[in-house]
Motif scaffolding. Structure first.
Motif, PDB file in Angstrom:
ATOM      1  N   GLY A  93      67.483 -25.042  27.551  1.00  0.00           N
ATOM      2  CA  GLY A  93      66.348 -25.824  26.953  1.00  0.00           C
ATOM      3  C   GLY A  93      65.664 -25.820  27.600  1.00  0.00           C
ATOM      4  N   ILE A  94      66.107 -25.985  29.258  1.00  0.00           N
ATOM      5  CA  ILE A  94      65.019 -26.496  30.830  1.00  0.00           C
ATOM      6  C   ILE A  94      64.524 -25.551  30.964  1.00  0.00           C
ATOM      7  N   GLY A 154      64.075 -23.293  28.852  1.00  0.00           N
ATOM      8  CA  GLY A 154      62.525 -23.148  28.039  1.00  0.00           C
ATOM      9  C   GLY A 154      63.518 -21.424  26.938  1.00  0.00           C
ATOM     10  N   PRO A 172      64.530 -19.942  23.365  1.00  0.00           N
ATOM     11  CA  PRO A 172      65.123 -20.309  22.189  1.00  0.00           C
ATOM     12  C   PRO A 172      65.697 -20.781  21.380  1.00  0.00           C
ATOM     13  N   VAL A 219      66.911 -27.493  15.795  1.00  0.00           N
ATOM     14  CA  VAL A 219      66.956 -28.299  16.765  1.00  0.00           C
ATOM     15  C   VAL A 219      67.839 -29.417  16.239  1.00  0.00           C
ATOM     16  N   TYR A 234      70.444 -28.194  23.665  1.00  0.00           N
ATOM     17  CA  TYR A 234      68.664 -28.559  24.489  1.00  0.00           C
ATOM     18  C   TYR A 234      67.937 -29.440  24.202  1.00  0.00           C
ATOM     19  N   ALA A 235      68.563 -30.342  22.962  1.00  0.00           N
ATOM     20  CA  ALA A 235      67.271 -31.304  22.845  1.00  0.00           C
ATOM     21  C   ALA A 235      66.844 -32.087  23.729  1.00  0.00           C
ATOM     22  N   HIS A 236      68.264 -32.417  24.805  1.00  0.00           N
ATOM     23  CA  HIS A 236      67.863 -33.670  26.273  1.00  0.00           C
ATOM     24  C   HIS A 236      67.677 -32.608  27.011  1.00  0.00           C
ATOM     25  N   GLY A 237      67.059 -31.378  27.277  1.00  0.00           N
ATOM     26  CA  GLY A 237      66.646 -29.803  28.180  1.00  0.00           C
ATOM     27  C   GLY A 237      65.507 -30.230  28.023  1.00  0.00           C
ATOM     28  N   THR A 238      65.077 -29.920  26.992  1.00  0.00           N
ATOM     29  CA  THR A 238      63.324 -30.031  26.952  1.00  0.00           C
ATOM     30  C   THR A 238      62.703 -31.188  26.839  1.00  0.00           C
ATOM     31  N   GLU A 239      64.108 -32.235  26.848  1.00  0.00           N
ATOM     32  CA  GLU A 239      63.043 -33.627  26.816  1.00  0.00           C
ATOM     33  C   GLU A 239      63.182 -34.057  27.888  1.00  0.00           C
TER      34      GLU A 239
END
Length: 198
Positions: free
Chosen positions: A85-86, A88, A90, A94, A133-138
């Motif tokens: 996620g960090i 990017g 894809p 998710v 992934y959600a944690h990383g993108t947020e």
């Protein structure tokens, strides 16, 4: 029994203590800001809470060694998902994957499913990717990524411990019904997340 009560007490204490800190979750760029943001992120999202407690419940239902293996596999793979996620990379669907994790893991508890341990670990690990992934993108841009990751891994572990503590009731009179009912509630919550009702 005292160990079970202690685990439940510590888990609840950590959750209640962290719940009082959401205003600090996205503040600061040092260790504290990143750690607090990471620690509170899983416990402030009911979809994450449901799935992570379900992992502990299912591990307890399966017994040793799954009671420890599943709660170790989840945060390890979740950390890899966070890196994706960090960076990017894809990952499709998710939010659907997160909601389905509660549905499926809850049903594993309801039906006391007993697949081989490697299959249980693969199921748990596959869902952990979506959560990580959600944690990383947020990840807030202003926080220390390492401290953030440590925070959400510890928080996840505490949620697993709560599931394990409750799941240990399975060996008590009437406990099997209570544990399976908890799995049913988690699964229904997952359906609510999936359909947008929650």
């Amino acid at each position: 029994m005292p160990l079970r009560a202690f685990i439940l007490f510590v888990g609840c204490l950590a959750l209640f203590g962290a719940a009082g800190l959401p205003a600090l979750a996205h503040e600061g760029s040092g260790y504290g800001g990143g750690f607090i943001a990471g620690f509170t992120h899983p416990i402030l999202g009911w979809d994450h809470v449901a799935a992570m407690v379900a992992v502990g419940l299912w591990g307890a239902v399966l017994g040793a060694p799954s009671i420890w293996i599943l709660p170790v596999v989840f945060p390890l793979v979740m950390a890899l998902g966070a890196v994706a996620g960090i960076l990017g990379i894809p990952v499709p669907a998710v939010e659907t994957g997160i909601a389905l994790s509660a549905v499926v893991l809850g049903l594993m508890v309801v039906f006391a499913a007993r697949p081989p341990i490697w299959i249980a670990a693969v199921i748990v690990g596959a869902f952990a990717i979506f959560h990580g992934y959600a944690h990383g993108t947020e990840l807030p841009a202003t926080v220390n990524a390492f401290a953030y990751a440590i925070g959400f891994v510890i928080s996840t572990g505490l949620l697993h411990l709560i599931g394990i503590a409750f799941g240990l009731l399975v060996s008590r009179p009437g406990g099997r019904i209570a544990v399976r009912a908890a799995g049913g509630v988690i699964s229904l919550a997952g359906v609510a997340f999936l359909t947008g009702l929650a």
